[in-house]
Motif scaffolding. Structure first.
Motif, PDB file in Angstrom:
ATOM      1  N   GLY A 243       0.828  -1.200   0.000  1.00 47.56           N
ATOM      2  CA  GLY A 243       0.000   0.000   0.000  1.00 47.56           C
ATOM      3  C   GLY A 243       0.858   1.242   0.000  1.00 47.56           C
ATOM      4  N   LYS A 244       1.955   1.201   0.748  1.00 47.45           N
ATOM      5  CA  LYS A 244       2.865   2.344   0.803  1.00 47.45           C
ATOM      6  C   LYS A 244       4.033   2.156  -0.159  1.00 47.45           C
ATOM      7  N   ARG A 245       4.414   0.896  -0.364  1.00 47.45           N
ATOM      8  CA  ARG A 245       5.527   0.635  -1.269  1.00 47.45           C
ATOM      9  C   ARG A 245       5.455  -0.778  -1.819  1.00 47.45           C
ATOM     10  N   LYS A 246       6.171  -0.984  -2.905  1.00 46.27           N
ATOM     11  CA  LYS A 246       6.262  -2.300  -3.527  1.00 46.27           C
ATOM     12  C   LYS A 246       7.618  -2.892  -3.190  1.00 46.27           C
ATOM     13  N   ILE A 247       7.610  -4.128  -2.709  1.00 46.40           N
ATOM     14  CA  ILE A 247       8.850  -4.803  -2.353  1.00 46.40           C
ATOM     15  C   ILE A 247       8.996  -6.024  -3.260  1.00 46.40           C
ATOM     16  N   PRO A 248      10.029  -6.056  -4.097  1.00 48.40           N
ATOM     17  CA  PRO A 248      10.223  -7.214  -4.975  1.00 48.40           C
ATOM     18  C   PRO A 248      10.465  -8.488  -4.161  1.00 48.40           C
ATOM     19  N   TRP A 249       9.930  -9.595  -4.648  1.00 50.24           N
ATOM     20  CA  TRP A 249      10.113 -10.880  -3.967  1.00 50.24           C
ATOM     21  C   TRP A 249      11.594 -11.213  -3.815  1.00 50.24           C
ATOM     22  N   SER A 250      12.395 -10.765  -4.765  1.00 53.45           N
ATOM     23  CA  SER A 250      13.830 -11.070  -4.737  1.00 53.45           C
ATOM     24  C   SER A 250      14.536 -10.422  -3.544  1.00 53.45           C
ATOM     25  N   ARG A 251      13.945  -9.402  -2.936  1.00 51.78           N
ATOM     26  CA  ARG A 251      14.536  -8.731  -1.771  1.00 51.78           C
ATOM     27  C   ARG A 251      14.080  -9.331  -0.451  1.00 51.78           C
ATOM     28  N   ILE A 252      13.040 -10.177  -0.470  1.00 47.07           N
ATOM     29  CA  ILE A 252      12.461 -10.724   0.768  1.00 47.07           C
ATOM     30  C   ILE A 252      13.126 -12.047   1.116  1.00 47.07           C
ATOM     31  N   ARG A 253      13.615 -12.138   2.338  1.00 45.11           N
ATOM     32  CA  ARG A 253      14.257 -13.358   2.823  1.00 45.11           C
ATOM     33  C   ARG A 253      13.272 -14.252   3.566  1.00 45.11           C
ATOM     34  N   LYS A 254      12.389 -13.629   4.374  1.00 41.57           N
ATOM     35  CA  LYS A 254      11.499 -14.404   5.242  1.00 41.57           C
ATOM     36  C   LYS A 254      10.276 -13.574   5.590  1.00 41.57           C
ATOM     37  N   VAL A 255       9.147 -14.259   5.864  1.00 43.35           N
ATOM     38  CA  VAL A 255       7.899 -13.610   6.271  1.00 43.35           C
ATOM     39  C   VAL A 255       7.459 -14.229   7.593  1.00 43.35           C
ATOM     40  N   GLU A 256       7.132 -13.390   8.576  1.00 47.21           N
ATOM     41  CA  GLU A 256       6.673 -13.871   9.884  1.00 47.21           C
ATOM     42  C   GLU A 256       5.571 -12.968  10.416  1.00 47.21           C
ATOM     43  N   LEU A 257       4.875 -13.480  11.421  1.00 50.26           N
ATOM     44  CA  LEU A 257       3.865 -12.713  12.135  1.00 50.26           C
ATOM     45  C   LEU A 257       4.475 -12.240  13.447  1.00 50.26           C
ATOM     46  N   ALA A 258       4.379 -10.955  13.741  1.00 51.82           N
ATOM     47  CA  ALA A 258       4.922 -10.406  14.980  1.00 51.82           C
ATOM     48  C   ALA A 258       3.792 -10.218  15.984  1.00 51.82           C
ATOM     49  N   SER A 259       4.092 -10.495  17.225  1.00 57.53           N
ATOM     50  CA  SER A 259       3.120 -10.349  18.302  1.00 57.53           C
ATOM     51  C   SER A 259       2.884  -8.879  18.593  1.00 57.53           C
ATOM     52  N   PRO A 260       1.651  -8.541  18.958  1.00 55.91           N
ATOM     53  CA  PRO A 260       1.383  -7.143  19.310  1.00 55.91           C
ATOM     54  C   PRO A 260       2.058  -6.770  20.621  1.00 55.91           C
ATOM     55  N   ALA A 261       2.425  -5.527  20.715  1.00 54.46           N
ATOM     56  CA  ALA A 261       3.018  -4.990  21.939  1.00 54.46           C
ATOM     57  C   ALA A 261       2.526  -3.561  22.094  1.00 54.46           C
ATOM     58  N   ARG A 262       2.732  -3.015  23.234  1.00 55.29           N
ATOM     59  CA  ARG A 262       2.352  -1.620  23.471  1.00 55.29           C
ATOM     60  C   ARG A 262       3.394  -0.706  22.850  1.00 55.29           C
ATOM     61  N   SER A 263       2.931   0.413  22.338  1.00 52.16           N
ATOM     62  CA  SER A 263       3.857   1.403  21.807  1.00 52.16           C
ATOM     63  C   SER A 263       4.426   2.200  22.965  1.00 52.16           C
ATOM     64  N   LYS A 264       5.395   3.045  22.671  1.00 50.02           N
ATOM     65  CA  LYS A 264       6.000   3.825  23.749  1.00 50.02           C
ATOM     66  C   LYS A 264       5.037   4.830  24.350  1.00 50.02           C
ATOM     67  N   TRP A 265       3.937   5.146  23.669  1.00 46.43           N
ATOM     68  CA  TRP A 265       2.944   6.078  24.189  1.00 46.43           C
ATOM     69  C   TRP A 265       1.757   5.342  24.787  1.00 46.43           C
ATOM     70  N   LEU A 266       1.908   4.057  25.066  1.00 44.22           N
ATOM     71  CA  LEU A 266       0.883   3.197  25.653  1.00 44.22           C
ATOM     72  C   LEU A 266      -0.327   2.999  24.745  1.00 44.22           C
ATOM     73  N   LEU A 267      -0.151   3.240  23.446  1.00 44.91           N
ATOM     74  CA  LEU A 267      -1.241   3.030  22.511  1.00 44.91           C
ATOM     75  C   LEU A 267      -1.222   1.584  22.050  1.00 44.91           C
ATOM     76  N   SER A 268      -2.363   1.085  21.655  1.00 44.90           N
ATOM     77  CA  SER A 268      -2.486  -0.290  21.227  1.00 44.90           C
ATOM     78  C   SER A 268      -1.775  -0.502  19.893  1.00 44.90           C
ATOM     79  N   ALA A 269      -0.911  -1.501  19.840  1.00 44.18           N
ATOM     80  CA  ALA A 269      -0.220  -1.841  18.595  1.00 44.18           C
ATOM     81  C   ALA A 269      -0.841  -3.116  18.040  1.00 44.18           C
ATOM     82  N   SER A 270      -1.188  -3.088  16.780  1.00 48.57           N
ATOM     83  CA  SER A 270      -1.844  -4.242  16.176  1.00 48.57           C
ATOM     84  C   SER A 270      -0.812  -5.277  15.748  1.00 48.57           C
ATOM     85  N   PRO A 271      -1.255  -6.538  15.616  1.00 39.58           N
ATOM     86  CA  PRO A 271      -0.346  -7.553  15.077  1.00 39.58           C
ATOM     87  C   PRO A 271       0.128  -7.115  13.698  1.00 39.58           C
TER      88      PRO A 271
END
Length: 169
Positions: free
Chosen positions: A95-123
């Motif tokens: 949506g913001k940029r196009k990343i060629p498959w040739s540049r991607i090494r691995k895909v993972e899901l990251a766990s949500p955590a709180r931001s430094k301003w205590l705002l909710s961070a989405s997965p």
């Protein structure tokens, strides 16, 4: 089933349901109305001295924590089409940029955590790039756990296919 002559992955997208964005935005809006009501009670002079302190703290914290979520859901609700990310045989479009498959090494899901301003961070879906950097794709709380896992699995499979088809390592 794949039809002959049609590429296996011509163009794929991961959608989110607008109804999810709508009900979450509505819930946030109701909570924000509650915060405004607490402030109105204070301004109107209907609260006792101790209640004034509690109400003002609750209203400000409520707006601080829920306000950004409300605007995030409204922006996703008004976005057309309702696509979280898309890809073709050449690149993944975040949506913001196009990343060629040739540049991607691995895909993972990251766990949500709180931001430094205590705002909710989405997965988020994390793309580990071959240059050692990472690219994060925010899901904005719009996919269920099952949908998130399916999306990551699909992206991982597509990455493996791209590596095999194009001899990437």
């Amino acid at each position: 089933m794949q039809q002959p002559g049609i590429p296996k992955h011509d163009y794929q997208q991961i959608y989110y349901r607008r109804s999810t964005a709508l009900w979450k935005a509505s819930l946030c809006f109701l909570f924000l109305l509650l915060c405004v009501s607490l402030l109105w009670i204070i301004v109107d002079g209907q609260a006792e001295r101790l209640e004034t302190i509690y109400y003002s703290i609750a209203a400000v914290l409520g707006m601080w924590l829920v306000g950004p979520l409300f605007f995030m859901f409204v922006s996703r609700l008004t976005r057309s089409p309702a696509v979280l990310l898309s890809w073709d045989d050449d690149a993944l479009n975040t949506g913001k940029r196009k990343i060629p498959w040739s540049r991607i090494r691995k895909v993972e899901l990251a766990s949500p955590a709180r931001s430094k301003w205590l705002l909710s961070a989405s997965p988020m879906i994390v793309l580990f790039l071959k240059d050692g950097t990472r690219s994060h794709i925010q899901t904005d709380h719009l996919l269920s756990k099952k949908e998130l896992n399916q999306a990551v699995t699909l992206l991982q499979e597509t990455l493996q296919e791209q590596k095999q088809d194009h001899g990437l390592s």
